[in-house]
Scaffold this motif. Structure first.
Motif, PDB file in Angstrom:
ATOM      1  N   PHE A 303       3.974  60.205 -14.483  1.00 35.41           N
ATOM      2  CA  PHE A 303       5.090  59.992 -13.561  1.00 35.41           C
ATOM      3  C   PHE A 303       5.515  58.526 -13.510  1.00 35.41           C
ATOM      4  O   PHE A 303       6.619  58.197 -13.065  1.00 35.41           O
ATOM      5  N   MET A 304       4.609  57.620 -13.983  1.00 37.44           N
ATOM      6  CA  MET A 304       4.947  56.195 -13.992  1.00 37.44           C
ATOM      7  C   MET A 304       6.070  55.871 -14.970  1.00 37.44           C
ATOM      8  O   MET A 304       6.818  54.908 -14.766  1.00 37.44           O
ATOM      9  N   ILE A 305       6.191  56.654 -16.044  1.00 32.19           N
ATOM     10  CA  ILE A 305       7.101  56.293 -17.126  1.00 32.19           C
ATOM     11  C   ILE A 305       8.536  56.213 -16.629  1.00 32.19           C
ATOM     12  O   ILE A 305       9.273  55.280 -16.974  1.00 32.19           O
ATOM     13  N   GLU A 306       8.941  57.182 -15.824  1.00 32.15           N
ATOM     14  CA  GLU A 306      10.305  57.154 -15.273  1.00 32.15           C
ATOM     15  C   GLU A 306      10.367  56.451 -13.918  1.00 32.15           C
ATOM     16  O   GLU A 306      11.379  56.512 -13.242  1.00 32.15           O
ATOM     17  N   ARG A 307       9.268  55.806 -13.535  1.00 29.55           N
ATOM     18  CA  ARG A 307       9.182  55.035 -12.280  1.00 29.55           C
ATOM     19  C   ARG A 307       9.450  55.892 -11.040  1.00 29.55           C
ATOM     20  O   ARG A 307      10.039  55.421 -10.062  1.00 29.55           O
ATOM     21  N   HIS A 308       8.993  57.146 -11.087  1.00 34.76           N
ATOM     22  CA  HIS A 308       9.179  57.998  -9.909  1.00 34.76           C
ATOM     23  C   HIS A 308       8.422  57.464  -8.703  1.00 34.76           C
ATOM     24  O   HIS A 308       8.762  57.786  -7.559  1.00 34.76           O
ATOM     25  N   HIS A 309       7.403  56.684  -8.964  1.00 33.03           N
ATOM     26  CA  HIS A 309       6.555  56.190  -7.877  1.00 33.03           C
ATOM     27  C   HIS A 309       7.035  54.869  -7.296  1.00 33.03           C
ATOM     28  O   HIS A 309       6.508  54.399  -6.285  1.00 33.03           O
ATOM     29  N   SER A 310       8.023  54.255  -7.913  1.00 32.45           N
ATOM     30  CA  SER A 310       8.427  52.896  -7.508  1.00 32.45           C
ATOM     31  C   SER A 310       8.832  52.775  -6.043  1.00 32.45           C
ATOM     32  O   SER A 310       8.462  51.796  -5.383  1.00 32.45           O
ATOM     33  N   PRO A 311       9.584  53.738  -5.457  1.00 32.81           N
ATOM     34  CA  PRO A 311       9.906  53.593  -4.028  1.00 32.81           C
ATOM     35  C   PRO A 311       8.663  53.527  -3.146  1.00 32.81           C
ATOM     36  O   PRO A 311       8.652  52.821  -2.127  1.00 32.81           O
ATOM     37  N   TYR A 312       7.612  54.236  -3.537  1.00 38.06           N
ATOM     38  CA  TYR A 312       6.388  54.236  -2.742  1.00 38.06           C
ATOM     39  C   TYR A 312       5.606  52.930  -2.953  1.00 38.06           C
ATOM     40  O   TYR A 312       4.966  52.438  -2.015  1.00 38.06           O
TER      41      TYR A 312
END
Length: 481
Positions: A303-312
């Motif tokens: 999930f890191m690849i598309e930066r889905h976690h960046s808001p968190y």
């Protein structure tokens, strides 16, 4: 409360041993068990209390019966106890009588005791809960809620309930799972126990409890499997893919556990992450800490690849003051951290844990204005971040993912050391500059080319920067990492 034993007789002996320990702590002396008193009166427990009276000593005897019955004590047992107490009081009228009923007394006995107690202040009945309360007050047992949380964290499943157990001079917790068809045993503070210690308890546990005992290795394997399932669910949740809360859903137990977490919510039969902006400091920290409660397979971080976690991660950066007793970064530092933190999982764990060096000397709500303290705290904070980055960059299991999928190729470090003696600096400052890079490497010296590996190499200062080079395609798929 449970008293364990490989046989019924051993359970009774264990209860007597526990009560002997309690009596000694309460300053009774000559504490003995299985004593034959006057007229052949057989007693489970016998002890004396010595009280100084002016220049002499008054001795108050105690007689007791300890019953580790599976059911509550009934009237015949109670009347037999009273008969033994009557015989002892015929010899010494000040004798204290105590009945320890591990699983309580029935209603008839309770009524009889209440009536007798009005006129007899030296008559006592104690139950398993009373012994457990004394152990808690002595600090020998953690609170139920703490044990449940520790068990859930370590085993990656929600306990049905927990209960205390005693055996061979030590307290334990029995953790019940799966509608009480399975159980595990943990230490007095909820900690995992070595396999050999659990195996030593196995005969006593299996004779005392229904269900199947999960040994430590089995429990660890199951916990790791559940954690891996949780990370699969995290991947779906970060990507906003549907996760059903239906009972027949895949990995239903994992879904149910996540539904109890403060960073998740169930809406219309679906589980979803609470939006980052709505999470409290503690909730966003809990989200990232729960990722690392067991080993993490690299492919579960896709999930890191598309930066889905960046808001968190951004919300975690916002939480720094709340997690570090008011310590904060300036806007430039915070923005720099927001850029790099999504790339390194160990940074998430570091931020979510708070910095103990900072929090140990700060008081929540009090603003620190001392420039020396502020500078020292800032250094301590960034040292922890750099250590986390270096840890991930040098992790052989993670290097390939960071290089191939996140584009992290190199760490450049500049350092200056000044040596000082009592009179001043010794020599000129020592300045160093290093460039450590990760690259794919394939050994073509063998007849058949080997699979590529990832190696960390020290780059020469005049070598081109990573953005000026061409880089190969990923050597492995995510499933292989």
């Amino acid at each position: 409360m449970l008293v364990l034993g490989a046989t019924s007789d051993e359970k009774g002996a264990q209860l007597e041993a526990l009560v002997r320990t309690v009596l000694r702590r309460q300053d009774f002396v000559r504490v003995r068990s299985n004593v034959v008193g006057a007229g052949g009166n057989e007693l489970d427990l016998d002890a004396d209390r010595e009280s100084v009276v002016v220049g002499g000593t008054q001795i108050t005897p105690l007689m007791g019966e300890a019953k580790a019955y599976a059911d509550s004590v009934n009237m015949p047992t109670w009347q037999k106890f009273l008969g033994k107490l009557f015989i002892e009081r015929a010899r010494n009228s000040t004798t204290i009588g105590i009945l320890i009923a591990l699983n309580g007394i029935n209603g008839n006995v309770a009524g009889s005791f209440k009536s007798l107690r009005v006129h007899d202040s030296s008559l006592f009945v104690f139950e398993g809960g009373d012994l457990e309360k004394m152990a808690r007050e002595a600090g020998e047992l953690a609170a139920d809620a703490d044990v449940i949380l520790a068990a859930e964290t370590q085993f990656q499943r929600v306990p049905q309930r927990v209960e205390t157990a005693y055996y061979a001079g030590a307290y334990y917790w029995v953790v019940w799972w799966n509608h009480e068809q399975e159980y595990s045993v943990v230490g007095p503070r909820g900690e995992m126990m070595p396999t050999e210690d659990v195996e030593r308890l196995r005969p006593a546990l299996e004779n005392s409890l229904p269900g199947v005992l999960l040994a430590t290795e089995e429990a660890n394997a199951e916990a790791q499997a559940r954690h891996d399932e949780r990370l699969i669910l995290f991947g779906r949740l970060f990507r906003s893919l549907e996760v059903s809360t239906a009972e027949d859903a895949e990995m239903a137990e994992g879904v149910a556990a996540l539904a109890q977490e403060p960073y998740c919510r169930a809406i219309d039969g679906r589980l979803e992450l609470v939006p980052a902006r709505e999470l409290s400091d503690e909730s966003v920290a809990r989200l990232f800490l729960s990722i690392f409660e067991n080993a993490v397979k690299v492919r579960r971080l896709s999930f890191m690849i598309e930066r889905h976690h960046s808001p968190y991660v951004d919300r975690l950066v916002d939480a720094i003051p709340g997690l570090n007793a008011g310590f904060s970064l300036d806007e430039t530092e915070a923005q720099s951290l927001r850029s790099m933190a999504p790339l390194f999982p160990s940074v998430w764990a570091t931020l979510a844990s708070g910095n103990s060096f900072i929090t140990t000397h700060r008081t929540e709500g009090e603003e620190t204005t001392d420039e020396g303290i502020l500078a020292t705290d800032r250094t301590a904070f960034w040292e922890s971040i750099v250590a986390a980055i270096r840890s991930d960059f040098s992790n052989q299991r993670l290097q390939g993912f960071l290089y191939d999928y996140m584009g992290v190729t190199e760490l450049e470090a500049r350092n200056q050391i000044v040596i000082k003696d009592k009179d001043g600096p010794v020599g000129a400052p020592i300045e160093t500059e290093t460039r450590d890079a990760v690259r794919q490497f394939q050994d073509d010296s063998v007849d058949q080319a080997s699979d590529p590996v990832y190696v960390m190499i020290r780059m020469l200062p005049n070598v081109a920067q990573p953005w000026d080079e061409e880089h190969p395609e990923p050597a492995f798929s995510l499933d292989e990492l």
